[in-house]
Design an enzyme around this catalytic site. Structure first.
Site, mmCIF file in Angstrom:
data_model
loop_
_atom_site.group_PDB
_atom_site.id
_atom_site.type_symbol
_atom_site.label_atom_id
_atom_site.label_comp_id
_atom_site.label_asym_id
_atom_site.label_seq_id
_atom_site.Cartn_x
_atom_site.Cartn_y
_atom_site.Cartn_z
ATOM 1 N N LYS A 43 0.885 -0.926 0.531
ATOM 2 C CA LYS A 43 0.012 -0.127 0.066
ATOM 3 C C LYS A 43 0.784 1.458 -0.159
ATOM 4 O O LYS A 43 0.371 2.043 -0.978
ATOM 5 C CB LYS A 43 -0.708 0.004 1.352
ATOM 6 C CG LYS A 43 -0.308 0.416 2.449
ATOM 7 C CD LYS A 43 -1.268 0.233 3.526
ATOM 8 C CE LYS A 43 -0.600 0.128 4.943
ATOM 9 N NZ LYS A 43 -0.092 1.642 5.427
ATOM 10 N N THR A 44 2.050 1.667 0.817
ATOM 11 C CA THR A 44 2.630 2.111 0.566
ATOM 12 C C THR A 44 3.537 3.169 -0.584
ATOM 13 O O THR A 44 3.216 3.733 -0.919
ATOM 14 C CB THR A 44 4.022 2.207 1.770
ATOM 15 O OG1 THR A 44 3.378 1.630 2.999
ATOM 16 C CG2 THR A 44 5.446 3.225 1.984
ATOM 17 N N GLU A 233 -3.392 4.192 6.713
ATOM 18 C CA GLU A 233 -4.210 3.847 7.991
ATOM 19 C C GLU A 233 -5.415 4.955 7.822
ATOM 20 O O GLU A 233 -6.115 4.281 8.922
ATOM 21 C CB GLU A 233 -3.273 4.046 9.158
ATOM 22 C CG GLU A 233 -1.747 3.426 8.247
ATOM 23 C CD GLU A 233 -1.867 1.769 7.956
ATOM 24 O OE1 GLU A 233 -2.513 1.427 8.453
ATOM 25 O OE2 GLU A 233 -0.767 1.192 8.384
ATOM 26 N N GLN A 263 -7.630 -4.306 9.382
ATOM 27 C CA GLN A 263 -6.989 -4.042 9.884
ATOM 28 C C GLN A 263 -7.271 -3.352 11.081
ATOM 29 O O GLN A 263 -5.802 -2.621 11.652
ATOM 30 C CB GLN A 263 -5.151 -4.735 9.462
ATOM 31 C CG GLN A 263 -4.921 -5.720 9.145
ATOM 32 C CD GLN A 263 -3.481 -4.873 8.438
ATOM 33 O OE1 GLN A 263 -2.527 -5.254 8.832
ATOM 34 N NE2 GLN A 263 -3.511 -4.756 6.990
ATOM 35 N N ARG A 635 1.606 -10.660 9.810
ATOM 36 C CA ARG A 635 3.007 -10.792 10.457
ATOM 37 C C ARG A 635 3.829 -11.082 10.143
ATOM 38 O O ARG A 635 5.487 -11.170 9.523
ATOM 39 C CB ARG A 635 3.301 -10.139 12.074
ATOM 40 C CG ARG A 635 2.864 -8.886 12.339
ATOM 41 C CD ARG A 635 2.011 -7.020 11.682
ATOM 42 N NE ARG A 635 1.202 -8.185 11.164
ATOM 43 C CZ ARG A 635 1.083 -7.089 9.550
ATOM 44 N NH1 ARG A 635 1.446 -6.069 9.517
ATOM 45 N NH2 ARG A 635 0.052 -6.965 8.564
#
Length: 693
Positions: A43-44, A233, A263, A635
């Protein structure tokens, strides 16, 4: 999922290196855009590439605003944006946290909210100093309301956009008098800040929200500084944050929000998942792009994550997939109790480290609650594995742990001045700070202990009735140790003794009153007290097995000695370990946004994950716990290990545990969870395990 190659498709569309969905998000025309970015889907990269694409299409970089929620993320995004847009470019996009953005808005409009142009932003120490002064002016003792408690309540009011003048009206009808005092303290606190020409961290959002609602001209001027707004976010936005962001975007409507409802794990901090779930309703005509190709984890981990999160009742539909090579299925470690769990998990970790199958910095142990760290910290120390406790204070440094240890020290040695000073009025028993200070000064002159001085002062009638009663209550505790009954075979004495002492002094009630505005925090702190009792019980059992128990006093002294050594060992680890290459131990909340080669998620039991509070709060709370579990699972890049205990010790007694419903769900067996079997041996999927686990 497109049948064509994602990379080839994106190259045809002019965005090399992106898959089809990423390219669609990057090239979407200006307007409301929701990018649903699953875990590990890049996403970044999409946010940064969209900024660069907007610039290439003619947008001025300085008229692009990107907002994220941590300084670390903002710095990373800014560095990557400079690389894509050209480091020597005359203009740069504005990338910052929402609090930094609000500072700039307030600097430009200070007079409109009654602030001096050079207003100060107070830090935590200055806040506590101001709160302490305010409470002294109101003649409110620490036993009723401490500075930290006042600040916590003020922060909660501000996060709900409740001003000081309205705080009295926001108090629940059944709240105790301390809330009325807190409301008065809030007013004086704000007055003190204004007199000093200062604001605190919460004021930054509150004042901008107030400014935009009160002055449309200023809102338009601030919104008009930008043509495009990107928000990272987005699922973590609170109500006041979302109002500010919407106010900045409503004129140009070029709003791109990126996030993952799966999330969203910060409801307790004010985040509202409805913002991302209802985005299309609040922004008609919004385009939605789903990023579902995961670049982080193996197919086996992704399958488990999908099986888990699809159970949530309300979410945007998306299914992660990956082209990564096959790996090993998630493994399950079943331990007898929490000590065995720590031994097995850390033993498994140590084997991987020794075989150089994982670097220390790529290994993490994830817990649901802070009190779970004790056994793992002890086992990591025992095996000399350097570690870092992230996002939480060490178990051994918690206030309630130190209180309980001070009670034990006082029981075995009442002349321990430091222990007595800590618990003399905790919980409150009428021994005021001036009385304690006077007794300490007199004891120093007389060359005697503080306890002896207090006993003499009571006998001589030099104490108030309340203080004399408090000394009598402490004196009565001294008989507890000698009066402890002889246990029958298989029973222990130390943990029941501690429970009796804490019940007599009302320590749990004290915590509940001290954190009346946050019952969850009170329960967390009481859980840490129970962990001390469990450690005491384990110490006694270990000594019994060695045949080394003398009397109860010696037993408790030995436990206290071991405790001191553990704390000193922790200090050495903190100072000497290479922070860049150590094993991490952290809560699931602290792990969000991170990734590791190998992840051990521990305590997969009903009451821990999902937490017992969520079990009482209904499906929405369970959904948030499931999202938290999903965050933990995703993670892991190569190896995921899930552990559970068959029993846990409470006050010297072994209590059976039920395996978490999430274990069944992520192994594809949700139908096997009804009320949760007491023994999971034949119920939980027997995933492949490493040797020795």
């Amino acid at each position: 999922m497109s049948a064509s190659s994602p990379t080839a498709d994106s190259r045809r569309r002019g965005v090399p290196g992106l898959n089809a969905a990423q390219a669609e998000a990057v090239l979407a025309p200006p307007g409301p855009l929701l990018v649903l970015a699953g875990a590990g889907t890049g996403k970044t990269r999409v946010v940064i590439t969209r900024i660069a694409t907007l610039v290439r299409q003619g947008a001025r970089p300085s008229r692009i605003l990107a907002v994220t929620f941590t300084n670390k993320a903002a710095r990373e995004m800014l560095a990557r944006a400079k690389a894509l847009c050209g480091r020597d470019a005359a203009e740069k996009p504005e990338i910052s946290t929402i609090h930094s953005l609000c500072v700039r808005i307030l600097r430009r409009n200070a007079a409109a909210v009654g602030l001096p142009e050079r207003f100060a932003i107070v830090d935590r120490g200055e806040q506590e100093s101001t709160a302490r002064t305010v409470l002294k002016e109101l003649k409110v003792p620490d036993t009723v309301l401490r500075p930290a408690d006042l600040l916590d309540r003020v922060s909660r009011w501000k996060s709900r956009a409740i001003r000081a003048a309205d705080a009295d009206d926001a108090i629940d009808a059944d709240a105790d008098d301390s809330w009325t005092l807190a409301a008065a303290g809030y007013r004086r606190y704000q007055q003190a800040l204004r007199t000093a020409g200062a604001v605190d961290f919460d004021d930054l959002l509150l004042l901008v929200d107030e400014l935009f609602m009160a002055d449309e001209r200023i809102r338009r001027a601030e919104a008009g500084r930008f043509d495009h707004l990107l928000v990272d976010e987005y699922q973590d936005t609170s109500g006041i944050q979302e109002r500010i962001l919407s106010a900045l975007a409503r004129d140009h409507r070029s709003l791109c929000v990126v996030g993952d409802d799966d999330q969203s794990i910060y409801a307790w901090r004010g985040a509202e998942i409805s913002h991302i779930l209802d985005f299309q309703t609040r922004w008609p005509g919004a385009k939605v792009v789903r990023l579902e190709e995961n670049y982080r984890s193996t197919p086996e981990i992704i399958r488990a994550a999908n099986l888990l999160i699809e159970r949530n009742s309300r979410r945007h539909g998306k299914t992660l997939y990956t082209s990564a090579p096959a790996g090993v299925p998630p493994a399950i470690i079943q331990a007898q109790d929490e000590v065995d769990e720590a031994r097995r998990v850390v033993g498994d970790l140590e084997s991987l480290l020794r075989e150089r199958q994982v670097a220390p910095s790529e290994a993490v142990i994830l817990v649901r609650t802070g009190e779970q760290t004790r056994c793992f910290e002890q086992e990591l120390r025992r095996r000399n594995i350097p570690y870092e406790l992230v996002g939480s204070r060490s178990f051994f440094d918690r206030r309630e742990v130190k209180d309980v240890m001070a009670y034990l020290r006082f029981l075995v040695e009442p002349d321990d001045d430091l222990a007595l000073a800590r618990i003399a009025n905790v919980p409150p028993r009428g021994i005021s700070a001036p009385a304690l200070q006077g007794a300490r000064a007199a004891a120093t002159v007389a060359g005697r202990s503080l306890w002896q001085q207090l006993l003499d002062a009571r006998s001589a009638g030099r104490l108030s009735n309340a203080a004399a009663g408090g000394i009598a209550a402490l004196s009565a505790l001294q008989s507890t140790l000698a009066a402890a009954p002889t246990p029958t075979a298989g029973q222990t004495r130390a943990a029941p003794l501690l429970r009796d002492v804490l019940e007599r002094v009302g320590y749990r009630t004290f915590l509940q009153k001290d954190y009346a505005d946050d019952p969850a925090e009170a329960e967390t702190r009481w859980s840490c007290v129970e962990e001390v009792a469990a450690a005491l019980d384990q110490h006694e059992r270990a000594k019994a097995a060695e045949g080394g128990i003398a009397d109860l006093g010696h037993l408790v002294r030995g436990f206290l000695d071991d405790f001191v050594l553990q704390v000193e060992e922790e200090d050495r680890f903190t100072e000497e370990k290479p922070q860049s290459n150590v094993v991490r131990l952290m809560t699931l909340h602290a792990a969000k946004g991170l990734e590791f080669d190998c992840v051990w998620m521990v305590g997969l039991e009903e009451g821990l994950l999902p937490h017992h509070r969520s079990l009482a709060d209904g499906l929405l709370a369970i959904d948030e716990e499931r999202r938290l579990c999903y965050v933990g699972v995703t993670r892991a890049k190569r190896r995921l290990v899930l552990s559970l205990c068959l029993t846990r010790t409470k006050w010297g007694k072994s209590k059976p545990c039920k395996p978490s419903r999430f274990l069944y769900e992520l192994t594809g067996q949700p139908e096997k969870f009804v009320d949760g079997p007491a023994q999971p041996r034949d119920k939980v999927a027997a995933a492949p395990r490493r040797r020795g686990t």
